[in-house]
Design an enzyme around this catalytic site. Structure first.
Site, PDB file in Angstrom:
ATOM      1  N   GLU A  62      -5.396  -3.579   3.248  1.00 18.01           N
ATOM      2  CA  GLU A  62      -4.316  -2.607   3.454  1.00 18.01           C
ATOM      3  C   GLU A  62      -3.598  -2.372   2.126  1.00 18.01           C
ATOM      4  OE1 GLU A  62      -1.808  -2.988   6.906  1.00 18.01           O
ATOM      5  OE2 GLU A  62      -0.401  -1.484   6.130  1.00 18.01           O
ATOM      6  N   GLU A  87       0.898  -5.037  -1.997  1.00 20.12           N
ATOM      7  CA  GLU A  87       2.237  -4.448  -1.956  1.00 20.12           C
ATOM      8  C   GLU A  87       3.039  -4.995  -3.136  1.00 20.12           C
ATOM      9  OE1 GLU A  87       4.018  -1.993   0.101  1.00 20.12           O
ATOM     10  OE2 GLU A  87       5.053  -2.419  -1.769  1.00 20.12           O
ATOM     11  N   ASP A 114      -0.183  -3.629  -7.965  1.00 22.52           N
ATOM     12  CA  ASP A 114      -0.925  -2.395  -7.744  1.00 22.52           C
ATOM     13  C   ASP A 114      -2.295  -2.705  -7.114  1.00 22.52           C
ATOM     14  OD1 ASP A 114      -2.332  -0.030  -7.986  1.00 22.52           O
ATOM     15  OD2 ASP A 114      -1.917   0.228 -10.119  1.00 22.52           O
ATOM     16  N   ASP A 136       3.525   6.916  -0.272  1.00 22.52           N
ATOM     17  CA  ASP A 136       4.615   7.744  -0.808  1.00 22.52           C
ATOM     18  C   ASP A 136       4.069   9.138  -1.116  1.00 22.52           C
ATOM     19  OD1 ASP A 136       6.693   5.608  -1.082  1.00 22.52           O
ATOM     20  OD2 ASP A 136       5.145   4.753  -2.375  1.00 22.52           O
ATOM     21  N   LYS A 140       7.232  16.293  -5.486  1.00 21.85           N
ATOM     22  CA  LYS A 140       7.347  17.215  -6.626  1.00 21.85           C
ATOM     23  C   LYS A 140       5.981  17.383  -7.299  1.00 21.85           C
ATOM     24  CE  LYS A 140      12.111  16.204  -7.661  1.00 21.85           C
ATOM     25  NZ  LYS A 140      12.973  15.237  -8.279  1.00 21.85           N
ATOM     26  N   ASP A 172       3.034  11.536   7.395  1.00 20.63           N
ATOM     27  CA  ASP A 172       3.891  12.453   8.151  1.00 20.63           C
ATOM     28  C   ASP A 172       4.273  13.626   7.257  1.00 20.63           C
ATOM     29  OD1 ASP A 172       5.352  10.696   6.473  1.00 20.63           O
ATOM     30  OD2 ASP A 172       7.212  11.250   7.490  1.00 20.63           O
ATOM     31  N   THR A 210       3.814   1.475  12.216  1.00 19.49           N
ATOM     32  CA  THR A 210       4.460   0.946  11.007  1.00 19.49           C
ATOM     33  C   THR A 210       5.921   1.396  10.989  1.00 19.49           C
ATOM     34  OG1 THR A 210       4.154   2.823   9.519  1.00 19.49           O
ATOM     35  CG2 THR A 210       2.286   1.314   9.734  1.00 19.49           C
ATOM     36  N   ARG A 211       6.658   0.815  10.074  1.00 23.26           N
ATOM     37  CA  ARG A 211       8.073   1.154   9.900  1.00 23.26           C
ATOM     38  C   ARG A 211       8.256   2.628   9.517  1.00 23.26           C
ATOM     39  NH1 ARG A 211      12.502  -2.581   8.038  1.00 23.26           N
ATOM     40  NH2 ARG A 211      11.062  -4.017   9.004  1.00 23.26           N
ATOM     41  N   TYR A 212       7.397   3.105   8.624  1.00 23.15           N
ATOM     42  CA  TYR A 212       7.544   4.499   8.183  1.00 23.15           C
ATOM     43  C   TYR A 212       7.161   5.480   9.272  1.00 23.15           C
ATOM     44  CZ  TYR A 212       9.317   3.905   3.547  1.00 23.15           C
ATOM     45  OH  TYR A 212      10.160   3.626   2.487  1.00 23.15           O
TER      46      TYR A 212
END
Ligand SMILES: C[S@@+](CC[C@H](N)C(=O)[O-])C[C@H]1O[C@@H](n2cnc3c(N)ncnc32)[C@H](O)[C@@H]1O
Length: 237
Positions: A62, A87, A114, A136, A140, A172, A210-212
């Site tokens: 993951e 993570e 990373d 993430d 931009k 999302d 997941t949290r997000y």
């Protein structure tokens, strides 16, 4: 060699720490770090099977596990699997360590940096499933090059995945979803397992939340859950 006091960055653009860890979490992280964290070899490939004591049937990976809710659930439901999680965010790793401690999980190992550094040390065709959940979006345009789903990382993921293995990605973010699909649909190493939104707007039962994802739901945003299959090397050759 990396340790808790010597974390070095490479291509990671997010934050490595937010608020200070609670004393109990910091103590737990210090205790579990030497047992559960992956140390990369100075050179050559990682002997990944030796990381686990239970001789796992498969190894899953993951990338960007956040606070580890999904990783923990997968580890609990699949005790015969060995799960590697990457993570760089120390508060996230501490969250995972708290789950490991509470649930007594032994089939999890984490790498606090990373994911690319770990993936570069994995042998070809060694991984049976890769998860990238709510990466993430870097909305931009000038930051698009920071996106984890990019041609370079897909090349590495393709190399380490076994034939027929799964790459699961959730987002999302509408623009990132289009970006992800564009990059994967043009890549002959992967085929997409969906024929329309009715497939990819639903999370399968073996895909923990997941949290997000929860944050997206609360904000009224729909998520996409996309599964891609590593094509057989024989077919391509
Ligand atoms: C938006 S959060 C999502 C966390 C979690 N997957 C979830 O769905 O709740 C994205 C996570 O990816 C991590 N991340 C970003 N770039 C990474 C990289 N190159 N390697 C590993 N993790 C990365 C970040 O630190 C962050 O915790």
């Amino acid at each position: 060699m990396k340790n808790l006091e010597n974390i070095q960055g490479s291509r990671f653009y997010g934050r490595r720490q937010s608020k200070p860890l609670k004393k109990s979490s910091a103590t737990r992280l210090k205790k579990y770090f030497p047992i559960y964290s992956v140390v990369l070899p100075e050179d050559g490939l990682l002997d990944y099977q030796k990381l686990f004591s239970h001789n796992p049937d498969e190894i899953w990976l993951e990338i960007g596990f956040g606070k580890g809710e999904h990783l923990k659930e997968q580890a609990k439901s699949n005790p015969h699997i060995g799960i590697l999680g990457c993570e760089p965010f120390i508060n996230g790793v501490s969250g995972l360590v708290d789950h490991i401690h509470k649930e007594n999980l032994s089939n999890v190992r984490f790498f606090m940096d990373d994911a690319r550094l770990l993936m570069d040390a994995l042998p070809d065709a060694s991984i049976s499933r890769v998860f990238i959940l709510f990466p993430d979006p870097w909305p931009k345009k000038r930051h698009h090059k920071r996106r984890v789903v990019c041609a370079g990382n897909l090349k590495v993921i393709s190399r380490i995945l076994k034939d027929g293995a799964e790459l699961r990605i959730a987002t999302d973010h509408q623009d990132y979803r289009r970006w992800i699909l564009a990059r994967l649909l043009e890549n002959s190493d992967f085929t997409w397992q969906a024929d329309g939104p009715e497939n990819w707007h639903k999370r399968s039962a073996d895909w923990p939340a997941t949290r997000y994802e929860q944050k997206a739901l609360e904000a009224g945003r729909k998520s996409a859950y996309m599964t891609f299959i590593r094509t057989s090397r024989k077919q391509v050759a």
